[in-house]
Design an enzyme around this catalytic site. Structure first.
Site, PDB file in Angstrom:
ATOM      1  N   CYS A   1      10.577  -0.990 -44.861  1.00 18.29           N
ATOM      2  CA  CYS A   1       9.967  -0.828 -43.235  1.00 18.29           C
ATOM      3  C   CYS A   1      10.515  -1.598 -42.455  1.00 18.29           C
ATOM      4  O   CYS A   1      11.329  -2.852 -42.584  1.00 18.29           O
ATOM      5  CB  CYS A   1       8.369  -1.666 -43.842  1.00 18.29           C
ATOM      6  SG  CYS A   1       7.626  -2.306 -42.356  1.00 18.29           S
TER       7      CYS A   1
ATOM      8  N   CYS B   1       0.784  -1.331   0.137  1.00 19.62           N
ATOM      9  CA  CYS B   1       0.132  -0.544  -0.191  1.00 19.62           C
ATOM     10  C   CYS B   1       0.337   0.905   0.084  1.00 19.62           C
ATOM     11  O   CYS B   1       1.871   1.228   0.692  1.00 19.62           O
ATOM     12  CB  CYS B   1      -1.206   0.515   1.193  1.00 19.62           C
ATOM     13  SG  CYS B   1      -1.740   1.393   0.866  1.00 19.62           S
TER      14      CYS B   1
END
Lengths: 460, 420
Positions: free
Chosen positions: B379, B135
């Site tokens: 490409c 937490c």
């Protein structure tokens, strides 16, 4: 128009004004946001190309999505000074929405409705989107305060011209103010566009008819340039017996009479016949329905295939309960002893083989006369031209269509430019409001180039 | 019908879909409703010394009209008395003996504190323990949660303390707010953890209100960082699970947490090594009923893949996850645009032109039709065009032959070898 979005279509016979409220509701904020987020933001978007005024549609939609509604409205109105009206009257299925790439994948974006959403924001927030340019010392007279004239005026004012619009009617806006049915375009929208133009310092002299209240020569001598944007005139006579009697209406005047209250109640429960099958004829028919007529028929001497109304207009009319009588030529008005219209004498037609232009001429079928009952008849077979005015300016024209240079919009008199319906016809121009708006813009740029300087006009 | 039952580090559950320790598991009422809806397990909202929570706790990141792409909270651990929670755990377990009830725990980093709480919750009948070392807000300011979870020694030590007292399996929940999660995962292993779970939430500030200039959320005009979760964190969580799963020294089960919204997300975590998954944001967004399609979808998927049980899916992609240096530099793919499917939005063109390798041309055929075409020689196979393409199947990335495989590591080894 999106038929599935239309509100309750029932016609009130007790409060006719209700029937003329905008029939398609505004998008809710959530609908607009969802729809805006659905836009792909195409590159080199086909919707822009399909828009006669080249509105940067992906840009204004992205701005709706980002919550920048002022910026969105400005993108629209920059490209199209009557963009709020066009949001409602453009045949979007044939233009931007028809070109949307999503037609091939899902559903096209509701571009018209998003445009309406953004411009509604500007209307409701009283946004001043543009300002007049630095004065350049030149003056322009614009004859006609319709879409073409307003559009020209807006751009000329931004370019620093002193602009005066001569408007024959009490209110400017032309077709948008007077000629488009209120349930499609409320008058206040058009009037906002007029105010936007006025706020740039454009003088609009209403109730001034050129040729009656001021002579063309005086205008030609007073201003550095003239833009002729008078549009078209009334509906011509059909050429049938008795068509000038009371109870026979001109569709343009008829629609105009429904634009401002009070509404005429005398068609309630009556039978109405509309002659013609173009968009104005549809307007006359649907207005009749909304004025409470019990039975509305449209007569057309050709067939469904030849009718010039847009597909969605035809569909709308059918849904409004309008009946169509094809291959029907009216030949005379029938009256009773009190002089009231009781019917239309008609003759059945048939189409000949196509001529070289491809159009099939309708020919009467001998001995096929019949009668259609009617309490009122509306003529809607097109519009006449302001030929006398055009000739008073000494402009070359063909059947009232003023000839212009396709690049500069100059007429045969280099000082006079023309735009809008006055140049539509004979293979020239286009009859849409959005085309008139674009032509108006172009006259402004052309005048700037001729009178002030070359190069691209810069507006602020 | 595949067998969805799991045995996670000794914790039995009817399926791998568990609710994470969070607001949805705050009370017995909620957990029992979840079990009724079909959830296989629940990690009870973290128990410890009760805290006071603020009003105004949650906020979310919405993206392009989609609600809750990410979720942010500043709520702390349970603010209900421990006895109440323990009583409800006992009742829940009694009503649902076959469902997994796991207690999330957070106490000060002291041995006796861990011993004390472990004994208390085990007495209530839990099936396992999850140590909340993750937490990131509030509790961390008091030296607990992520504050201890960020220090491997503290992770190890506290795990050991919990293990000293525990009879049920101990899961250590890790914080992502560190540089390398395998360091704290390894520490948990050293401490004797039976399993690890990840990720807890990521330090976050959801937003700033452009009208008031307050933070979102704000408490009386002041904000503090919260913990971020929801769909947007899934790739971060997935990587952390995968890094632990492929690490041979972290050889304990992993419960996957982070942005799991449907059965597909769950299956991905399971493929990357998770033995169970924990869900919070999706349930908070849509309610407990979402588990129905998670179960149904995973079942159908396993049937399609002809797997008899979910256990057979666990970790199947882990061997395919490695270091960059082991990727084949000679592998080549290029984009190929399917003209029949393409809708000509030109998004691939502008993405490539402006931000990639300028290899998609906008062309017009002799009959006037516009089309897009990839210049394959230019490409690089970056995938950008296929990512921005809005239509499935319009752009395929196609493998083209390009010589024998050669990784960076192999290449470097070859270069370093002396020429004979």
């Amino acid at each position: 128009m999106h038929m599935n979005r239309m509100k309750d279509r029932s016609v009130s016979l007790t409060d006719l004004t209700k029937n003329f409220l905008e029939i398609e509701p505004d998008l809710t904020a959530k609908e607009a946001l969802d729809e805006a987020n659905r836009c792909l933001y195409c590159y080199d978007a086909p919707c822009i190309t399909a828009c006669p005024t080249s509105i940067n549609i992906p840009s204004f939609i992205k701005k709706i999505a980002s919550g920048n509604l002022k910026g969105s409205a400005k993108v629209i109105m920059e490209a199209n000074p009557v963009g709020a009206s066009c949001a409602r009257v453009c045949p979007t299925e044939e233009l931007c929405e028809g070109a949307c790439v999503l037609n091939n994948a899902s559903q096209p974006i509701m571009i018209g409705n998003l445009q309406r959403h953004a411009t509604n924001w500007a209307i409701h927030n009283n946004a001043q989107l543009f300002k007049a340019g630095m004065k350049n010392g030149k003056s322009v007279a614009i004859i006609g305060g319709g879409p073409a004239g307003l559009s020209s005026a807006r751009e000329l004012a931004r370019l620093g011209f002193d602009v005066t619009i001569f408007e024959a009617k009490e209110k400017a806006g032309g077709l948008d103010t007077h000629g488009i049915v209120s349930f499609r375009l409320p008058q206040r929208v058009s009037m906002w566009e007029v105010e936007q133009v006025e706020s740039l310092g454009v003088m609009i002299r209403t109730n001034v008819m050129v040729g009656r209240d001021i002579e063309p020569d005086e205008i030609l001598n007073t201003y550095d340039a003239v833009v002729l944007a008078v549009g078209m005139a009334n509906v011509p006579l059909v050429g049938m017996e008795g068509e000038t009697v009371q109870g026979v209406y001109d569709a343009i005047e008829f629609v105009e009479s429904t634009k401002t209250p009070p509404m005429d109640t005398h068609l309630i429960g009556k039978k109405v016949v509309v002659i013609g099958a173009g968009n104005t004829a549809i307007d006359a028919a649907t207005c009749s329905v909304r004025l409470g007529a019990a039975d509305v028929k449209m007569l057309y001497r050709r067939t469904e295939a030849e009718m010039t109304a847009y597909e969605f207009e035809y569909e709308f009319a059918k849904q409004e309960g309008v009946e169509f009588r094809w291959l029907t030529q009216p030949v005379g008005i029938i009256q009773n002893d009190e002089g009231e219209v009781t019917g239309v004498k008609c003759i059945r037609m048939e189409l000949e083989a196509a001529d070289e232009s491809g159009r099939r001429r309708p020919m009467p079928v001998k001995g096929s006369e019949f009668t259609v009952e009617a309490d009122a008849v509306i003529r809607a077979i097109g519009q006449t031209r302001y030929v006398r005015l055009i000739e008073a300016f000494g402009l070359t024209h063909k059947w009232g269509t003023v000839k212009v240079d396709s690049n500069t919009y100059q007429t045969s008199n280099k000082k006079v430019y023309a735009a809008g319906d006055v140049i539509f016809g004979d293979g020239q121009g286009d009859a849409m409001v959005v085309s008139a708006a674009e032509q108006g813009k172009q006259t402004a740029y052309s005048i700037y180039e001729q009178l002030v300087g070359s190069g691209m006009a810069q507006t602020s | 019908m595949a067998d969805l039952r799991v045995n996670f580090a000794g914790i039995q559950a009817p399926n791998p879909f568990w609710l994470a320790s969070a607001p949805p598991t705050n009370s017995g009422y909620q957990v029992q409703r979840a079990f009724e809806a079909g959830w296989g397990g629940a990690v009870w909202k973290t128990l410890g010394d009760p805290v006071i929570n603020t009003s105004s706790r949650f906020a979310a990141m919405h993206f392009n009209g989609q609600r809750v792409a990410g979720f942010n909270n500043i709520e702390l651990i349970t603010d209900r008395p421990l006895e109440v929670n323990l009583k409800e755990i006992y009742e829940t377990k009694k009503r649902f003996p076959n469902h997994a009830v796991i207690a999330s725990l957070m106490v000060e980093p002291k041995q006796e504190k861990w011993h004390e709480i472990v004994k208390k919750v085990e007495a209530a009948g839990v099936d396992g323990l999850e140590l909340n070392f993750g937490c990131p807000h509030g509790m961390a300011e008091r030296g607990m949660g992520a504050a201890s979870g960020q220090v491997p020694e503290l992770v190890e030590k506290q795990t050991r303390w919990a293990k000293e007292a525990a009879n049920t399996p101990v899961i250590v929940k890790l914080t992502p707010n560190i540089t390398d999660i395998t360091a704290t995962a390894w520490a948990a292993v050293q401490g004797g953890a039976d399993a690890i779970s990840m990720i807890n939430t990521i330090n976050s500030l959801a937003g700033v209100d452009l009208d008031s200039w307050n933070t979102v959320p704000n408490v009386a005009g002041k904000g503090a960082h919260g913990g971020y979760c929801g769909p947007a964190v899934k790739p971060i969580a997935l990587n952390m699970v995968a890094e632990c799963a492929r690490n041979p020294e972290i050889n304990i089960p992993i419960s996957g947490i982070g942005g799991i919204s449907n059965w597909k997300d769950a299956a991905e975590f399971i493929l990357m090594g998770a033995g169970s998954v924990q869900v919070c944001t999706a349930a908070m967004h849509h309610g407990f009923s979402i588990v129905e399609d998670m179960i149904d979808g995973l079942n159908n998927y396993l049937d399609d893949k002809q797997l008899a049980s979910v256990e057979e899916l666990i970790g199947r992609t882990v061997p395919r996850y490695s270091d960059w240096g082991n990727l084949d530099l000679n592998y080549k793919i290029v984009a190929s645009i399917n003209k029949d499917t393409c809708i000509n939005c030109n998004k691939c063109h502008i993405a490539c032109e402006d931000t990639a390798h300028q290899c998609i041309d906008m062309l017009t055929s002799p009959d006037g039709n516009k089309y897009l075409q990839v210049r394959e020689e230019d490409c690089v196979g970056c995938n950008l065009c296929s990512i921005v393409c809005p239509v499935d199947g319009a752009i395929d990335m196609i493998e083209i032959p390009n010589g024998p495989p050669m990784t960076w590591n192999e290449r470097q080894t070859a270069i370093e070898q002396p020429i004979a």
